[in-house]
Design an enzyme around this catalytic site. Structure first.
Site, PDB file in Angstrom:
ATOM      1  CE  LYS A  66      -3.698   2.493   2.431  1.00 56.36           C
ATOM      2  NZ  LYS A  66      -4.296   2.455   3.815  1.00 56.36           N
ATOM      3  CG  HIS A 216      10.426  19.771  19.173  1.00 61.70           C
ATOM      4  ND1 HIS A 216      11.049  18.241  19.494  1.00 61.70           N
ATOM      5  CD2 HIS A 216       9.091  19.681  18.770  1.00 61.70           C
ATOM      6  CE1 HIS A 216       9.918  17.459  19.707  1.00 61.70           C
ATOM      7  NE2 HIS A 216       8.841  18.152  19.031  1.00 61.70           N
ATOM      8  CB  ILE A 250      25.828  22.074  23.833  1.00 60.44           C
ATOM      9  CG1 ILE A 250      26.746  22.710  24.701  1.00 60.44           C
ATOM     10  CG2 ILE A 250      26.449  21.117  22.762  1.00 60.44           C
ATOM     11  CD1 ILE A 250      27.319  24.065  23.728  1.00 60.44           C
ATOM     12  CG  MET A 251      21.597  23.554  19.366  1.00 62.42           C
ATOM     13  SD  MET A 251      20.105  23.780  20.599  1.00 62.42           S
ATOM     14  CE  MET A 251      20.185  25.447  20.651  1.00 62.42           C
ATOM     15  CG  HIS A 255      14.652  14.762  26.619  1.00 63.46           C
ATOM     16  ND1 HIS A 255      13.453  14.226  27.184  1.00 63.46           N
ATOM     17  CD2 HIS A 255      14.428  14.443  25.309  1.00 63.46           C
ATOM     18  CE1 HIS A 255      12.370  14.160  26.362  1.00 63.46           C
ATOM     19  NE2 HIS A 255      13.280  14.113  25.102  1.00 63.46           N
ATOM     20  CG  ASP A 306      17.444  15.875  17.671  1.00 63.19           C
ATOM     21  OD1 ASP A 306      16.985  14.898  16.711  1.00 63.19           O
ATOM     22  OD2 ASP A 306      16.964  16.867  18.064  1.00 63.19           O
ATOM     23  NE  ARG A 350      -9.371  29.803  26.958  1.00 59.63           N
ATOM     24  CZ  ARG A 350      -8.860  30.579  27.542  1.00 59.63           C
ATOM     25  NH1 ARG A 350      -8.136  30.327  28.568  1.00 59.63           N
ATOM     26  NH2 ARG A 350      -9.340  31.805  27.337  1.00 59.63           N
TER      27      ARG A 350
HETATM   28  C1  SDX Z   1      13.788  16.467  21.028  1.00 54.73           C
HETATM   29  O1  SDX Z   1      10.234  16.224  24.483  1.00 54.73           O
HETATM   30  C2  SDX Z   1      10.612  15.244  23.845  1.00 54.73           C
HETATM   31  O2  SDX Z   1      10.134  14.237  23.888  1.00 54.73           O
HETATM   32  C3  SDX Z   1      11.481  15.771  22.537  1.00 54.73           C
HETATM   33  C4  SDX Z   1      12.311  14.768  21.728  1.00 54.73           C
HETATM   34  C5  SDX Z   1      11.082  14.075  20.963  1.00 54.73           C
HETATM   35  O3  SDX Z   1      11.409  12.870  20.547  1.00 54.73           O
HETATM   36  O4  SDX Z   1       9.988  14.466  20.572  1.00 54.73           O
HETATM   37  O5  SDX Z   1      12.945  13.919  22.507  1.00 54.73           O
HETATM   38  C6  SDX Z   1      13.069  15.279  20.520  1.00 54.73           C
HETATM   39  O6  SDX Z   1      13.375  17.719  20.740  1.00 54.73           O
HETATM   40  C7  SDX Z   1      15.086  16.475  21.754  1.00 54.73           C
HETATM   41  C8  SDX Z   1      15.601  17.804  22.217  1.00 54.73           C
HETATM   42  C9  SDX Z   1      16.143  18.584  21.198  1.00 54.73           C
HETATM   43  N1  SDX Z   1      16.819  19.927  21.596  1.00 54.73           N
HETATM   44  C10 SDX Z   1      18.093  20.061  21.875  1.00 54.73           C
HETATM   45  O7  SDX Z   1      18.969  19.240  21.684  1.00 54.73           O
HETATM   46  C11 SDX Z   1      18.484  21.670  22.343  1.00 54.73           C
HETATM   47  C12 SDX Z   1      19.201  21.669  23.425  1.00 54.73           C
HETATM   48  N2  SDX Z   1      18.541  21.226  24.684  1.00 54.73           N
HETATM   49  C13 SDX Z   1      17.930  22.144  25.354  1.00 54.73           C
HETATM   50  O8  SDX Z   1      17.968  23.465  25.211  1.00 54.73           O
HETATM   51  C14 SDX Z   1      17.142  21.579  26.444  1.00 54.73           C
HETATM   52  O9  SDX Z   1      17.898  20.642  27.287  1.00 54.73           O
HETATM   53  C15 SDX Z   1      15.622  21.071  26.363  1.00 54.73           C
HETATM   54  C16 SDX Z   1      15.092  22.147  25.537  1.00 54.73           C
HETATM   55  C17 SDX Z   1      15.922  20.043  25.583  1.00 54.73           C
HETATM   56  C18 SDX Z   1      15.168  20.899  27.530  1.00 54.73           C
HETATM   57  O10 SDX Z   1      15.031  22.182  28.138  1.00 54.73           O
HETATM   58  P1  SDX Z   1      14.369  22.329  29.566  1.00 54.73           P
HETATM   59  O11 SDX Z   1      13.633  21.132  30.170  1.00 54.73           O
HETATM   60  O12 SDX Z   1      13.264  23.465  29.682  1.00 54.73           O
HETATM   61  O13 SDX Z   1      15.536  22.851  30.602  1.00 54.73           O
HETATM   62  P2  SDX Z   1      16.269  23.974  30.705  1.00 54.73           P
HETATM   63  O14 SDX Z   1      16.521  24.568  29.230  1.00 54.73           O
HETATM   64  O15 SDX Z   1      15.700  25.005  31.488  1.00 54.73           O
HETATM   65  O16 SDX Z   1      17.741  23.644  31.256  1.00 54.73           O
HETATM   66  C19 SDX Z   1      17.991  23.288  32.554  1.00 54.73           C
HETATM   67  C20 SDX Z   1      19.415  23.699  32.933  1.00 54.73           C
HETATM   68  C21 SDX Z   1      19.765  24.825  32.537  1.00 54.73           C
HETATM   69  O17 SDX Z   1      20.756  25.307  33.528  1.00 54.73           O
HETATM   70  P3  SDX Z   1      20.688  26.184  34.689  1.00 54.73           P
HETATM   71  O18 SDX Z   1      20.098  27.584  33.954  1.00 54.73           O
HETATM   72  O19 SDX Z   1      19.673  25.442  35.444  1.00 54.73           O
HETATM   73  O20 SDX Z   1      22.069  26.363  35.314  1.00 54.73           O
HETATM   74  O21 SDX Z   1      20.100  22.800  31.951  1.00 54.73           O
HETATM   75  C22 SDX Z   1      21.084  23.607  31.126  1.00 54.73           C
HETATM   76  C23 SDX Z   1      20.262  24.750  31.239  1.00 54.73           C
HETATM   77  O22 SDX Z   1      21.069  25.973  30.750  1.00 54.73           O
HETATM   78  N3  SDX Z   1      20.973  22.919  29.913  1.00 54.73           N
HETATM   79  C24 SDX Z   1      21.853  23.020  28.977  1.00 54.73           C
HETATM   80  C25 SDX Z   1      21.543  22.201  27.868  1.00 54.73           C
HETATM   81  N4  SDX Z   1      20.192  21.649  28.299  1.00 54.73           N
HETATM   82  C26 SDX Z   1      20.069  21.870  29.610  1.00 54.73           C
HETATM   83  N5  SDX Z   1      23.021  23.579  29.075  1.00 54.73           N
HETATM   84  C27 SDX Z   1      23.652  23.581  27.746  1.00 54.73           C
HETATM   85  N6  SDX Z   1      23.457  23.044  26.790  1.00 54.73           N
HETATM   86  C28 SDX Z   1      22.418  22.333  26.946  1.00 54.73           C
HETATM   87  N7  SDX Z   1      21.898  21.429  25.889  1.00 54.73           N
END
Ligand code: SDX
Length: 370
Positions: A66, A216, A250-251, A255, A306, A350
């Protein structure tokens, strides 16, 4: 309860997957991601998510056939894709393609959702690669190939030849890993749209928009941009320490739900290592490993799916801007499962907000305003 970014808020029930639950591995409908990645194909996982069970031999044969039959693009869609410039982001191309297909092949009743999902699983790769070749070389490619899998079809159209077995299976595993992840931002977006009783294509287009951002799905592209700046691990370590000093994100790391590791990362990391061994850019793997080590030592932050997907995709010869679109080709299956589940809930999403704006004030005539 109020939480920034809805962190920790339970926003509903789901039977589709478990993420980060005490004592439970990531699973899709009860099947461990490790078993699925080791033994399944993406087509089986797509069927599991969209139809609710793993297919038997006959069902898988029929489903694969399909999907193969649904790869072609209607002329109206090709004309639309041909209008999009070469410098458009491929995520915008997919979002536009889904919208256009929604006009040409509209969902007329909610019963049709699974058929529209199959159409997208089969044709998103065709859309993406048709646009890519037309925009870059003016060539109108045939979107059929002799590859029976979604993974193989995509690679064949992209490169104009059948992929190696390793590249095909790496892509297949990657599609399995990306397929579903509970109430992540794009899935939740699709569910919000669905809760208004909107149509299937609107929910998917909205999900694509949410996935595009670097916090994301867009993180895999940003991770690639980071690792390809370095040719050796020491150089990467030095720059990473400087970036952390500057408090840069750092991307591909961290999580919202996981605390110590993302169970999908080790699986794709193995593929990155395997493919690096036959690549002239083998150094990208040790560069990535050193970045992982520094992040863990300095911040106790781990790679998410990622990070190693970036080098694995690069080794498969995929342009960086197509990394997040590949996430779409896979996640459309998870989005669909959630759209169908949300339709069963039938309750508008909502929430409310605390008001933190100005106190009530007198309405000023336009002449008196500053
Ligand atoms: C995906 O949700 C899902 O399930 C998503 C996913 C899926 O399959 O659908 O798994 C896929 O989206 C994976 C995530 C991809 N994104 C990234 O890799 C972007 C980088 N990571 C982040 O910015 C962060 O870790 C998030 C957005 C993923 C989560 O962010 P939160 O939960 O809002 O946490 P935060 O940003 O508030 O961080 C908490 C602390 C901070 O330090 P403090 O201010 O408390 O000192 O952790 C640090 C942040 O600065 N931190 C990082 C970091 N991630 C967290 N510091 C440096 N680099 C990072 N990547």
């Amino acid at each position: 309860m109020k939480a920034a970014g809805l962190a920790g808020v339970i926003a509903g029930d789901t039977v589709i997957s478990t993420v980060g639950k005490e004592g439970l591995d990531l699973n899709y409908r009860g099947y461990s991601i490790r078993d699925l990645a080791a033994h399944s194909t993406f087509e089986e996982v797509a069927y599991l998510l969209i139809y609710g069970k793993l297919p038997n031999v006959e069902e898988l044969k029929a489903y694969t056939a399909k999907l193969v039959s649904l790869r072609s693009l209607p002329d109206g869609l090709k004309v639309t894709l041909e209008q999009l410039p070469a410098n458009a982001h491929p995520m915008d191309v997919l979002r536009t393609g889904v919208s256009a297909l929604g006009c040409l092949e509209t969902e007329n009743s909610f019963e049709e959702a699974r058929d529209h999902a199959d159409r997208l699983v089969a044709s998103l790769g065709s859309m993406l690669v048709y646009w890519y070749h037309f925009a870059n070389s003016g060539k109108r490619i045939e979107v059929e190939s002799s590859e029976s899998s979604v993974a193989g079809h995509f690679l064949d159209l992209l490169h104009g030849e059948a992929p190696s077995e390793d590249h095909r299976r790496c892509m297949d595993v990657s599609l399995i890993l990306y397929a579903e992840h509970e109430f992540n931002a794009s899935t939740f977006t699709s569910r919000v749209v669905t809760s208004t009783l909107s149509d299937y294509h609107s929910a998917i287009a909205a999900g694509i928009g949410a996935l595009r951002g670097p916090l994301h799905g867009g993180a895999n592209e940003k991770a690639m941009e980071l690792i390809e700046r370095f040719t050796d691990a020491d150089e990467a370590e030095k720059e990473l320490r400087d970036m952390l000093e500057r408090k840069e994100k750092i991307m591909g790391f961290g999580h919202r739900v996981y605390r110590d590791s993302d169970p999908r990362s080790d699986i794709i990391k193995e593929w990155s290592l395997k493919l690096s061994q036959n690549s002239d850019k083998a150094f990208l793997y040790p560069v990535s490993e050193r970045i992982e080590k520094v992040m863990w030592d300095e911040k106790h932050i781990f790679p998410n799916l990622d990070f190693y997907s970036a080098s694995a995709y690069h080794y498969c010869g995929i342009p960086t801007a197509m990394f997040t679109p590949l996430f779409v080709i896979s996640r459309v299956t998870g989005w669909t499962a959630h759209i169908i589940e949300e339709r069963g809930v039938g309750k508008l999403i909502r929430p409310t907000a605390d008001y933190t704006g100005p106190s009530p004030q007198a309405y000023p005539s336009i002449e008196t305003r500053s």
